[in-house]
Motif scaffolding. Structure first.
Motif, PDB file in Angstrom:
ATOM      1  N   GLU A   7       0.609  -0.864   0.104  1.00  0.00           N
ATOM      2  CA  GLU A   7      -0.637   0.609  -0.081  1.00  0.00           C
ATOM      3  C   GLU A   7       0.939   0.980  -0.212  1.00  0.00           C
ATOM      4  O   GLU A   7       2.339   1.589   0.586  1.00  0.00           O
ATOM      5  N   ALA A   8       0.039   2.647  -0.175  1.00  0.00           N
ATOM      6  CA  ALA A   8       0.964   3.800  -0.327  1.00  0.00           C
ATOM      7  C   ALA A   8       0.728   4.192   0.908  1.00  0.00           C
ATOM      8  O   ALA A   8       2.053   4.909   1.280  1.00  0.00           O
ATOM      9  N   LYS A   9      -0.064   4.370   1.269  1.00  0.00           N
ATOM     10  CA  LYS A   9      -0.219   4.612   3.297  1.00  0.00           C
ATOM     11  C   LYS A   9      -0.611   3.545   4.536  1.00  0.00           C
ATOM     12  O   LYS A   9      -1.298   2.812   3.764  1.00  0.00           O
ATOM     13  N   VAL A  27      -3.901 -14.256   1.821  1.00  0.00           N
ATOM     14  CA  VAL A  27      -2.927 -13.200   1.517  1.00  0.00           C
ATOM     15  C   VAL A  27      -1.999 -12.558   2.568  1.00  0.00           C
ATOM     16  O   VAL A  27      -2.117 -12.864   3.722  1.00  0.00           O
ATOM     17  N   SER A  28      -0.632 -12.769   2.369  1.00  0.00           N
ATOM     18  CA  SER A  28       0.034 -11.540   2.705  1.00  0.00           C
ATOM     19  C   SER A  28       0.827 -10.430   2.949  1.00  0.00           C
ATOM     20  O   SER A  28      -0.269  -9.969   1.984  1.00  0.00           O
ATOM     21  N   ARG A  29       0.939  -9.516   3.561  1.00  0.00           N
ATOM     22  CA  ARG A  29       1.416  -8.419   3.523  1.00  0.00           C
ATOM     23  C   ARG A  29       2.551  -7.897   3.436  1.00  0.00           C
ATOM     24  O   ARG A  29       3.535  -9.328   4.279  1.00  0.00           O
ATOM     25  N   CYS A  30       3.439  -6.938   3.423  1.00  0.00           N
ATOM     26  CA  CYS A  30       4.871  -6.798   2.368  1.00  0.00           C
ATOM     27  C   CYS A  30       5.312  -6.519   3.889  1.00  0.00           C
ATOM     28  O   CYS A  30       6.356  -5.893   3.917  1.00  0.00           O
ATOM     29  N   GLY A  65      -0.662   9.034  -6.953  1.00  0.00           N
ATOM     30  CA  GLY A  65      -0.001   9.510  -7.097  1.00  0.00           C
ATOM     31  C   GLY A  65       1.525   9.482  -7.897  1.00  0.00           C
ATOM     32  O   GLY A  65       1.147   8.018  -8.073  1.00  0.00           O
ATOM     33  N   ASP A  66       2.321   9.452  -8.559  1.00  0.00           N
ATOM     34  CA  ASP A  66       3.008   9.209  -9.675  1.00  0.00           C
ATOM     35  C   ASP A  66       3.628   8.632  -9.237  1.00  0.00           C
ATOM     36  O   ASP A  66       4.496   7.409  -9.823  1.00  0.00           O
ATOM     37  N   GLU A  67       4.920   8.449  -7.880  1.00  0.00           N
ATOM     38  CA  GLU A  67       5.344   8.370  -7.750  1.00  0.00           C
ATOM     39  C   GLU A  67       5.733   6.978  -6.515  1.00  0.00           C
ATOM     40  O   GLU A  67       4.482   6.978  -5.696  1.00  0.00           O
ATOM     41  N   LEU A  68       6.162   6.152  -6.201  1.00  0.00           N
ATOM     42  CA  LEU A  68       5.790   4.747  -5.409  1.00  0.00           C
ATOM     43  C   LEU A  68       6.458   5.894  -3.924  1.00  0.00           C
ATOM     44  O   LEU A  68       7.547   6.565  -3.639  1.00  0.00           O
ATOM     45  N   THR A  69       5.577   5.762  -3.064  1.00  0.00           N
ATOM     46  CA  THR A  69       5.799   5.187  -1.374  1.00  0.00           C
ATOM     47  C   THR A  69       6.871   4.562  -0.796  1.00  0.00           C
ATOM     48  O   THR A  69       7.147   3.592  -1.553  1.00  0.00           O
ATOM     49  N   ALA A  70       8.261   4.576  -0.027  1.00  0.00           N
ATOM     50  CA  ALA A  70       8.504   3.221   0.969  1.00  0.00           C
ATOM     51  C   ALA A  70       7.252   2.182   0.839  1.00  0.00           C
ATOM     52  O   ALA A  70       8.293   1.453   0.682  1.00  0.00           O
ATOM     53  N   ARG A  71       6.338   2.307   1.182  1.00  0.00           N
ATOM     54  CA  ARG A  71       5.358   1.254   1.890  1.00  0.00           C
ATOM     55  C   ARG A  71       5.321   0.487   0.345  1.00  0.00           C
ATOM     56  O   ARG A  71       4.968  -0.784   0.431  1.00  0.00           O
ATOM     57  N   GLU A  72       5.314   0.467  -0.663  1.00  0.00           N
ATOM     58  CA  GLU A  72       5.213   0.480  -2.266  1.00  0.00           C
ATOM     59  C   GLU A  72       6.204  -0.479  -2.695  1.00  0.00           C
ATOM     60  O   GLU A  72       6.507  -0.857  -3.933  1.00  0.00           O
ATOM     61  N   PHE A  73       7.902  -0.757  -2.675  1.00  0.00           N
ATOM     62  CA  PHE A  73       8.510  -1.009  -2.308  1.00  0.00           C
ATOM     63  C   PHE A  73       8.051  -2.678  -2.812  1.00  0.00           C
ATOM     64  O   PHE A  73       8.858  -3.315  -3.483  1.00  0.00           O
TER      65      PHE A  73
END
Length: 136
Positions: A7-9, A27-30, A65-73
């Protein structure tokens, strides 16, 4: 079907987790609840490294949003592992966009379509592997 969520946020993918499980997905999460990448948490590992049941789809919940957030790596990690990535908005009707540079490598969709696709994929019968030592 094993699905990896990112997720982004913080909290954006919470609303999608239960419907995916209700449709038969694992379901797993990052990230751990404190926001740390699971590959960096002592005693944990990245779900993409699961050899027995790796994710077959990564889902990134994000806005326009245009750019990946750190949570989306995890999107980058999934693409490196050749796992398809779907992008969905955090709420129905909100605009959503692929991160800059990834427009041709991800699929932008909505949660309803994603859930229907996952439900159909889970319903496909899969052959069971034969036990070791079985004589055919």
């Amino acid at each position: 079907m094993h699905v990896l969520l990112t997720e982004a946020k913080f909290g954006d993918c919470d609303a999608l987790s239960k419907p995916l499980r209700d449709n038969g997905c694992r379901v797993s999460r990052c990230h751990a609840r404190d926001g740390i990448c699971l590959a960096l948490v002592p005693g944990s590992s990245c779900p993409l490294d699961d050899r027995a049941d790796p994710p077959v789809l990564a889902v990134d919940v994000r806005d326009a949003g245009d750019e990946l957030t750190a949570r989306e790596f995890g999107v980058v990690c999934a693409l490196r592992k050749q796992v398809p990535v779907a992008i969905v908005p955090p709420e129905p009707g909100l605009p959503v966009a692929a991160p800059a540079g990834l427009e041709d490598r991800v699929t932008v969709t909505d949660a309803e379509t994603l859930l229907a696709t996952c439900q159909a994929a889970v319903a496909i019968p899969r052959p069971r592997p034969e036990p070791a030592g079985a004589i055919g």
